[in-house]
Design a protein around this motif. Structure first.
Motif, mmCIF file in Angstrom:
data_model
loop_
_atom_site.group_PDB
_atom_site.id
_atom_site.type_symbol
_atom_site.label_atom_id
_atom_site.label_comp_id
_atom_site.label_asym_id
_atom_site.label_seq_id
_atom_site.Cartn_x
_atom_site.Cartn_y
_atom_site.Cartn_z
ATOM 1 N N LEU A 1 -5.185 32.285 48.200
ATOM 2 C CA LEU A 1 -4.557 30.967 48.243
ATOM 3 C C LEU A 1 -3.054 31.092 48.465
ATOM 4 O O LEU A 1 -2.462 30.320 49.232
ATOM 5 C CB LEU A 1 -4.837 30.203 46.949
ATOM 6 C CG LEU A 1 -4.181 28.822 46.838
ATOM 7 C CD1 LEU A 1 -4.638 27.911 47.978
ATOM 8 C CD2 LEU A 1 -4.484 28.197 45.476
ATOM 9 N N ALA A 2 -2.433 32.069 47.820
ATOM 10 C CA ALA A 2 -0.994 32.271 47.986
ATOM 11 C C ALA A 2 -0.658 32.601 49.439
ATOM 12 O O ALA A 2 0.317 32.077 49.998
ATOM 13 C CB ALA A 2 -0.517 33.394 47.073
ATOM 14 N N TRP A 3 -1.485 33.436 50.065
ATOM 15 C CA TRP A 3 -1.252 33.777 51.469
ATOM 16 C C TRP A 3 -1.413 32.558 52.376
ATOM 17 O O TRP A 3 -0.633 32.362 53.318
ATOM 18 C CB TRP A 3 -2.208 34.887 51.912
ATOM 19 C CG TRP A 3 -1.735 36.257 51.552
ATOM 20 C CD1 TRP A 3 -2.247 37.089 50.595
ATOM 21 C CD2 TRP A 3 -0.631 36.953 52.122
ATOM 22 N NE1 TRP A 3 -1.536 38.251 50.540
ATOM 23 C CE2 TRP A 3 -0.536 38.212 51.473
ATOM 24 C CE3 TRP A 3 0.291 36.655 53.113
ATOM 25 C CZ2 TRP A 3 0.444 39.150 51.784
ATOM 26 C CZ3 TRP A 3 1.268 37.597 53.435
ATOM 27 C CH2 TRP A 3 1.336 38.818 52.781
ATOM 28 N N VAL A 4 -2.388 31.734 52.088
ATOM 29 C CA VAL A 4 -2.591 30.521 52.884
ATOM 30 C C VAL A 4 -1.374 29.601 52.757
ATOM 31 O O VAL A 4 -0.870 29.063 53.759
ATOM 32 C CB VAL A 4 -3.872 29.778 52.442
ATOM 33 C CG1 VAL A 4 -3.947 28.394 53.093
ATOM 34 C CG2 VAL A 4 -5.106 30.600 52.800
ATOM 35 N N LEU A 5 -0.888 29.422 51.539
ATOM 36 C CA LEU A 5 0.275 28.558 51.312
ATOM 37 C C LEU A 5 1.518 29.103 52.022
ATOM 38 O O LEU A 5 2.275 28.357 52.643
ATOM 39 C CB LEU A 5 0.539 28.420 49.813
ATOM 40 C CG LEU A 5 -0.486 27.609 49.023
ATOM 41 C CD1 LEU A 5 -0.202 27.703 47.529
ATOM 42 C CD2 LEU A 5 -0.471 26.152 49.473
ATOM 43 N N LEU A 6 1.718 30.412 51.952
ATOM 44 C CA LEU A 6 2.870 31.012 52.617
ATOM 45 C C LEU A 6 2.754 30.892 54.133
ATOM 46 O O LEU A 6 3.761 30.690 54.823
ATOM 47 C CB LEU A 6 3.015 32.483 52.220
ATOM 48 C CG LEU A 6 3.449 32.734 50.765
ATOM 49 C CD1 LEU A 6 3.451 34.235 50.469
ATOM 50 C CD2 LEU A 6 4.831 32.146 50.493
ATOM 51 N N ALA A 7 1.530 31.011 54.653
ATOM 52 C CA ALA A 7 1.321 30.854 56.097
ATOM 53 C C ALA A 7 1.674 29.431 56.536
ATOM 54 O O ALA A 7 2.351 29.226 57.549
ATOM 55 C CB ALA A 7 -0.127 31.179 56.456
ATOM 56 N N VAL A 8 1.228 28.452 55.770
ATOM 57 C CA VAL A 8 1.560 27.059 56.072
ATOM 58 C C VAL A 8 3.067 26.856 56.010
ATOM 59 O O VAL A 8 3.670 26.220 56.884
ATOM 60 C CB VAL A 8 0.847 26.111 55.078
ATOM 61 C CG1 VAL A 8 1.383 24.685 55.229
ATOM 62 C CG2 VAL A 8 -0.649 26.149 55.288
ATOM 63 N N GLY B 1 11.757 21.467 56.207
ATOM 64 C CA GLY B 1 11.960 22.811 55.682
ATOM 65 C C GLY B 1 12.002 22.859 54.168
ATOM 66 O O GLY B 1 11.695 23.892 53.557
ATOM 67 N N THR B 2 12.381 21.749 53.526
ATOM 68 C CA THR B 2 12.421 21.716 52.074
ATOM 69 C C THR B 2 11.029 21.896 51.484
ATOM 70 O O THR B 2 10.862 22.464 50.409
ATOM 71 C CB THR B 2 13.010 20.378 51.580
ATOM 72 O OG1 THR B 2 14.215 20.133 52.267
ATOM 73 C CG2 THR B 2 13.281 20.430 50.098
ATOM 74 N N VAL B 3 10.013 21.412 52.192
ATOM 75 C CA VAL B 3 8.636 21.613 51.754
ATOM 76 C C VAL B 3 8.303 23.103 51.752
ATOM 77 O O VAL B 3 7.666 23.619 50.819
ATOM 78 C CB VAL B 3 7.660 20.838 52.663
ATOM 79 C CG1 VAL B 3 6.210 21.120 52.265
ATOM 80 C CG2 VAL B 3 7.947 19.352 52.616
ATOM 81 N N ALA B 4 8.745 23.812 52.798
ATOM 82 C CA ALA B 4 8.514 25.259 52.859
ATOM 83 C C ALA B 4 9.244 25.975 51.735
ATOM 84 O O ALA B 4 8.702 26.900 51.114
ATOM 85 C CB ALA B 4 8.968 25.799 54.214
ATOM 86 N N VAL B 5 10.478 25.571 51.468
ATOM 87 C CA VAL B 5 11.245 26.157 50.367
ATOM 88 C C VAL B 5 10.494 25.963 49.054
ATOM 89 O O VAL B 5 10.405 26.875 48.222
ATOM 90 C CB VAL B 5 12.655 25.525 50.287
ATOM 91 C CG1 VAL B 5 13.364 25.942 48.998
ATOM 92 C CG2 VAL B 5 13.482 25.935 51.497
ATOM 93 N N ALA B 6 9.949 24.762 48.860
ATOM 94 C CA ALA B 6 9.209 24.466 47.634
ATOM 95 C C ALA B 6 7.969 25.353 47.505
ATOM 96 O O ALA B 6 7.666 25.855 46.413
ATOM 97 C CB ALA B 6 8.814 22.992 47.618
#
Length: 247
Positions: free
Chosen positions: A7-14, A30-35
């Protein structure tokens, strides 16, 4: 390489795809990615890891919109941004992760409120932002927030939005701004121990997704109209601020 679950890898990929999109298509996203990075990785370490991905996306943004920058606006921001970055370095040296997130969240909410107030107050006072006072306030906040959490996207988006830049001028000015500032942050991030070998290995895996996101962002920017563009910037800014405040 950090040990992460599926799940962590999927979230980081997104998040990596969103990083690319935010630089070439929808600033503020980009703030969503930072979060996401801060949720999956230790908060401080996440800032150094995502910084290098942001720089990769910055390169694509500069290549795409290099001719559309408002250099007068950029030069006006330089002194305040430099001061903000230095204050951010000092803050990172003494603050814990919780203080970092809460402080940035409060700043973003304040910036959103001020921007919306300016846009919807009586027409006689609807002049675009662009003076020295606005550059000092937004530039200082932008420098501080980019150093402590890579969260200056929403702050500077609110500044460029309030200045009423057209879509391509907005994206071109933002592209050059963040490319210069993010590269300047690298020595400070190394000195603070935010850029690590495990983080670099993680970046190598995620870089292709950032590139794909940047290409997708170019496609989006060529098709979005000004009103929708501005609403998306504000929406993603609010989402990012909410996460930083309540997570």
């Amino acid at each position: 390489m950090p040990e992460l679950g599926a799940l962590a890898w999927v979230l980081l990929a997104v998040a990596a795809v969103v990083v690319g999109i935010s630089k070439t298509g929808i600033p503020g996203a980009g703030t969503v990615a930072v979060a996401i990075f801060a949720a999956v990785l230790p908060a401080k370490a996440s800032t150094g890891t995502i910084l290098l991905l942001l720089i990769v996306a910055d390169i694509f943004a500069v290549i795409t919109y290099r001719r559309h920058a408002n250099w007068r606006a950029l030069w006006r921001l330089v002194p305040a941004v430099a001061v903000g970055v230095l204050l951010g370095v000092g803050f990172l040296a003494i603050a814990d992760d919780l203080w970092v997130k809460r402080t940035i969240g409060v700043i973003l909410v304040a910036v959103i409120a001020i921007t919306l107030w300016r846009r919807y107050r009586p027409a006689r006072s609807q002049e675009p932002v662009g003076g020295r006072a606005a550059a000092v306030v937004y530039g200082g906040l932008g420098g501080f927030t980019t150093m402590v959490a890579n969260a200056a996207g929403p702050v500077m988006s609110m500044y460029f939005l309030a200045a009423r830049f057209p879509v391509k001028e907005f994206l071109g000015t933002a592209a050059w701004f963040f490319a210069i500032v993010n590269i300047a942050k690298v020595p400070f991030s190394i000195g603070l121990g935010l850029i690590t070998v495990p983080g670099l290995l993680l970046d190598l895996v995620l870089v292709p997704l950032v590139v794909g996101g940047a290409l997708l962002g170019r496609w989006i920017a060529s098709r979005v109209d000004q009103v929708l563009f501005e609403r998306l910037v504000i929406l993603f800014t609010i989402v990012g601020a909410g996460y930083l405040l309540f997570s």
